[in-house]
Each structure stands twice: as C-alpha cells, then as structure tokens.
Design a protein around this motif. Structure first.
Motif, PDB file in Angstrom:
ATOM      1  N   GLU A 195      14.033  12.523 -13.725  1.00 47.59           N
ATOM      2  CA  GLU A 195      15.222  13.298 -14.097  1.00 47.59           C
ATOM      3  C   GLU A 195      15.110  13.808 -15.532  1.00 47.59           C
ATOM      4  N   GLU A 206       8.471  10.796  -8.998  1.00 46.57           N
ATOM      5  CA  GLU A 206       9.418  10.860  -7.879  1.00 46.57           C
ATOM      6  C   GLU A 206       8.897  10.201  -6.609  1.00 46.57           C
ATOM      7  N   PRO A 246      12.360   7.176 -11.022  1.00 47.77           N
ATOM      8  CA  PRO A 246      13.336   8.259 -10.874  1.00 47.77           C
ATOM      9  C   PRO A 246      14.039   8.660 -12.170  1.00 47.77           C
ATOM     10  N   PRO A 247      14.409   7.719 -13.061  1.00 47.85           N
ATOM     11  CA  PRO A 247      15.068   8.166 -14.305  1.00 47.85           C
ATOM     12  C   PRO A 247      14.181   9.086 -15.142  1.00 47.85           C
ATOM     13  N   TYR A 248      12.889   8.762 -15.236  1.00 45.65           N
ATOM     14  CA  TYR A 248      12.017   9.637 -16.029  1.00 45.65           C
ATOM     15  C   TYR A 248      11.780  10.964 -15.324  1.00 45.65           C
ATOM     16  N   ARG A 304      12.970  16.886 -15.363  1.00 47.26           N
ATOM     17  CA  ARG A 304      13.707  18.010 -14.777  1.00 47.26           C
ATOM     18  C   ARG A 304      14.693  18.590 -15.793  1.00 47.26           C
ATOM     19  N   ARG A 305      15.354  17.752 -16.555  1.00 48.83           N
ATOM     20  CA  ARG A 305      16.328  18.249 -17.535  1.00 48.83           C
ATOM     21  C   ARG A 305      15.639  18.949 -18.702  1.00 48.83           C
TER      22      ARG A 305
END
Length: 576
Positions: free
Chosen positions: A177, A126, A173-175, A180-181
């Motif tokens: 996320e 992040e 940022p995609p990783y 987090r998921r």
C-alpha cells in the motif's frame, strides 16, 4: 549484466534491462525488490550508498545516508541513562535515506516511469515470495522478543502467532500500500521527473513520515533492556535529501579504485591498497602466509585510522593525507614479521587521533538480533546487508549497497510494514570522537560499494555485505584479480578471511587485538605459519565469509561479464 545478493533482485533488474530500461532503472527496481525479499538485511527505513557512472565516465557517490535527528544528542542519550547508542530500537534511528536516494537516482538518470519500476516489488509484496532460510532463522531467533515486546513485529512476521519456515510464502500488504500511494502521489504530476519528485515529497512530508514519527515516539524496548521513545520528527524527514558527492580514489597497479568519502568506511580500502603498493607480489597473495600476514597487518593500520579520524565532522582535505604515497610508505614500514596487538593510528599534522575505549569482552546484547546483522567476530553468521551491481549496453554502471531498517532493528510500523534503521549505533557518545553523535551529522557508515576505472572509463562495479568486513573482503578480491590474475568468479570463490582487531562499528562493540577469522579451506600450512606469527585464528565454515558480486565491462569492445557469491545459495548473476 546484473549481479546481486538475491536471485529475485537480479531477475527483476535484468528484466528491466531486457525491456529497454537502462542500468539506473534496473538498479532501482532491484533495490526495491531487496526490501521485500531480504527484509532481515535491509528495508525502506534504512540507508543506502551507491557509486554511479553515467555512460561509464565521471563517477559520483549517490549519498542515501540520513543524518542523526535534530533531537539526537549526547546529552539526550545520557539523560536516558545510556552509556552507548542502543543497537535496536527507534532511538538509534538515523533519518531514513534509502528510498529518497533510489527515487532520486530514477528521477535524474532513469528513463522508466515509477509505476513500472515498482511493479516488481509491488508484486512480491502483494502476492508473496518464498522466505529464505536465513530470513526464517532471524524471525525464529526474534520470535520470543516479538511476542513479548514488539507486538507489531509479531503481527507482521509471525502470521497466526507461528514462526514461518524456509519456503513459506510471505506477503507484506502494508508496504504494498505504501508503494501504491507513492505512485498515486505523482499521478497527475506532468513530466516523468515531476511525478517521481512528488513521490519523494510524499515520502518525506506525507503519510510515511507521519506514521513513522508517530510510532517511533511510542515507548518500546531497546537493546539496552530498557524502554525509550525515538526522537525522529517531521522536520527530520522533510529536511533530508539524498545527494551526489565527489568520490575518493587512488590508482593501484593501473586501476583506479573509486569509493565514497571519509564519512564512510570506503577509504579504508584505498588506504590498504596504498600501503600494500609498497610490497612485492609475494606479500600481496592472500593464499600465502607472508601475503595473508601482510594484508592482515595492513588492515589493522587502516582500520585504526578509520576509528581515529573518519567521520562526517572531519575535514576531507586533511584526511586526504591518509591516501598520500608518503604516508602509506611510512605505514608500510610499521608492519613487522609478527602480529601486532596494538591499536596504532597514524599521525596527521594538525589532527588529533581519537582513541576509543576498547574491550575484548563487551558482553552480549539483551535483545537478540541487535546490532547490524552481520558476521560476528567469532564467525557466527547473523546475516548481512545487501548489494546490487548493474551495467547496461550504454556503459552506465551502478554499484549499490543498501542496508538498515532490518525487521530485527526496531518494531514494525503497522501502517507501513517496515521498521526504522539503527545506524546511529555507529556513533560514539564521546564528543572527542570524529564520529560522535551530533544532531544533523551522518553516522560513519560501513556501507562501501566500489567502482573500478581504467583510462577514464568504468570497468567494474562490485561490493559485498558484511559491516566492518566489507572492505576487507573486497581487498582480497582486488588483490586476487589485479595482482593474482584470478577471474572475477575465481576471486569470489576463493577462501576469505578478515581481521577482528578493530573497534567494532556496531553495538555491542567488540575488539580482539590479534583476532583473525578464516574459512576452513585455507591451507593448514598457512594457518600454522600465521599462528606462529601471533595471530589468534578462529576457523569457520569454508563457505561462510563474504557475499561479493560484480559486473564488468570492457569499454573498447563493449563485452560484459558478471559474477556472484555461491555462499548461502542466494546470490545470483545474470545477463545477455
């Protein structure tokens, strides 16, 4: 103690230990950080092999090597007009296995919650981390290909269309996320183990698998220079699970060396040690010409056996004959005063050796960065894999080698921020090979961590990146420490070399019948002697071969140590 190929992974793992976590918590935290800080060397879409020893006893293999998808067959690849498995592109992807293996290790042997373990990787994904010189160089090499063919990779790794420089802050940022998921999937899961299990299920059956499958099946450029679609499907993801396996081992000069099975490269190290055990100490010293010659010729024999017999479809019981003293004695007798230029597998009753088609000039890939980003036969550095070792105050020990899913292996999957691996390039499109491409069968991996045991207790974890060189460099380390009396740091720092007289595991496969690659710190007298014996030596930079790390523990006193590789100014060891 922690040692790894990147200081941030070492720091994260050591932080976990300082905060009360055990070695397994720490290794998982460091492993996920490696996905972020060495994206050109490993990724979530790749694979991982580890050796673990809970409480310093009963070692086992943590198997994170995914198999070939159900749709990956020799017939399918031939129908695509391919003569070999490409070195880049989703058609070469095995089922991703690293993340499930890391999470299973945390579930079964860790103590921390998933959210706490992933905190380190999430932070760097992040907020960013300073890009290393090698990662920047890889992106620079791939920049034109990204712009022309892999637009999603250009978007991820070339912000505003610009190739980043060493020291630039890189985010993913995609990783972030994705992480987090995965954490959110187990939020209401009950027990700690249940929460981790739900995260594993989300990875294998939820948005990660869905995104990866959908993207892999879009046509894109492969290292063959042609466009293909991948064959991964949801069933491949859902049906794979990491597992624990019994390791292979031998005793050498009072130390038990523990490796993964014959579906990996690991037993090459055991075979080499078994052969060398029939020589006196002068022929076991890598710093002398007789020693280097004997070691190189031994490695040729062990590697020929690897290429002739190893594979997921082979019988471990039959292949165990390769480690028997009688077989090793016979192989030792084949070593002559001059360098052999032959491919010489041994003979095992009941088994037919596979003779691969070998060529000394396979040509260059049409896609830069294809194949494992490891040290090329010529010595040119293209990168490596990763490695991490951890030991805690309880004697728990981990040696893990994650790899695959490199940013240069196939296009970045936009919703996920990472690429699929290309481990299938290690398989052969020849049904006679023990490592032939077969649906549901694991490719024979070069990932090869090591544990050392004495009197039933783990005393060291070690390993290195390096593809076909992993067990070669580890052999030099073990000979120097077990026989030569070097301490771990001295053994890692000492000049390295390896043979290139083997069937290269990665596309495009290379074979150099008498080839040797040596750091320029080797004595000129030794070089001259080896050349007189017929070795064809390529000299490379004095600090360019090997990225070993290790942690050690004395079971009697509980005292610990660690050592890391100075090459590249990136590896780091820490402890308290």
């Amino acid at each position: 103690m922690t040692a790894s190929t990147h200081w941030l992974a070492t720091a994260a793992a050591q932080s976990v230990l300082e905060r009360g976590g055990n070695a397994f918590d720490a290794a998982v935290a460091g492993g996920f950080v490696l996905h972020i800080v060495e994206p050109h060397l490993n990724g979530p879409g790749g694979d991982m092999v580890a050796l673990i020893s809970p409480g310093g006893v009963d070692p086992s293999v943590l198997m994170g090597q995914g198999p070939a998808p159900a749709g990956a067959s020799i017939d399918h690849f031939r129908a695509e007009g391919l003569q070999s498995v490409p070195g880049a592109g989703a058609l070469a992807a095995a089922v991703p296995g690293a993340v499930d293996a890391w999470l299973m290790l945390l579930e079964d042997h860790g103590t921390w919650e998933l959210t706490d373990v992933l905190e380190y990787a999430l932070h760097y994904a992040e907020t960013g981390h300073a890009l290393g010189a090698q990662a920047a160089a890889v992106i620079g090499t791939m920049g034109q290909h990204f712009s022309e063919h892999w637009h999603s990779s250009a978007a991820q790794w070339m912000p505003n269309g610009q190739i980043p420089h060493e020291g630039d802050m890189i985010k993913n940022p995609p990783y972030a996320e994705v992480l987090r998921r995965l954490i959110a999937a187990g939020f209401d899961g009950g027990t700690r183990q249940r929460r981790i299990r739900l995260a594993r299920e989300e990875w294998k059956s939820g948005f990660v698998a869905q995104s990866a499958v959908a993207f892999a099946r879009t046509s894109h450029r492969h290292s063959s220079g042609s466009d293909h679609r991948g064959v991964l499907d949801m069933g491949d993801f859902a049906n794979f699970s990491a597992s624990y396996e019994e390791p292979q081992s031998i005793n050498f000069r009072g130390t038990t060396i523990v490796k993964a099975g014959f579906w990996s490269q690991g037993p090459v190290l055991l075979q080499a040690l078994a052969i060398l055990d029939h020589f006196d100490d002068e022929h076991l010293d890598p710093s002398t010409a007789p020693g280097a010659h004997t070691i190189l010729e031994t490695l040729k024999l062990a590697m020929a056996d690897r290429d002739a017999y190893y594979g997921d479809s082979a019988s471990p019981r039959a292949l165990r004959q390769l480690l028997e003293p009688e077989y090793a004695h016979g192989r030792a007798a084949e070593i002559e005063p001059t360098a052999s230029r032959e491919f010489r597998p041994g003979r095992i009753p009941g088994l037919k050796p596979f003779f691969p088609i070998l060529t000394a000039d396979p040509g260059e890939s049409s896609v830069l960065g294809a194949g494992e980003p490891t040290v090329k036969i010529s010595g040119e550095t293209r990168g490596d894999t990763c490695h991490i070792d951890v030991v805690d105050r309880h004697g728990n020990m981990v040696s893990a080698t994650p790899s695959g899913g490199w940013l240069q292996s196939s296009p970045t999957i936009p919703p996920l921020g990472f690429a699929l691996g290309t481990r299938l390039q290690m398989t052969w499109l020849d049904p006679d090979s023990p490592s032939a491409l077969r649906p549901g069968t694991r490719p024979r991996t070069t990932l090869s961590p090591t544990l050392l045991m004495k009197d039933g207790f783990a005393t060291a974890a070690l390993g290195t990146p390096g593809g076909d060189q992993q067990d070669q460099w580890q052999l030099l380390y073990l000979l120097r420490t077990i026989v030569g009396g070097y301490n771990p740091q001295q053994a890692i720092d000492a000049p390295m070399f390896h043979t290139s007289a083997l069937a290269g595991s990665f596309w495009p496969r290379e074979f150099h019948p008498a080839g040797v690659v040596m750091e320029n710190r080797v004595s000129p007298d030794v070089l001259a002697d080896l050349r007189d014996r017929g070795h064809e030596i390529s000299i490379v930079d004095g600090w360019s071969l090997g990225r070993l790390s290790t942690v050690i523990r004395d079971p009697a006193s509980g005292s610990m140590g660690a050592a890391a590789n100075p090459r590249g100014n990136q590896g780091y060891a820490g402890g308290r």
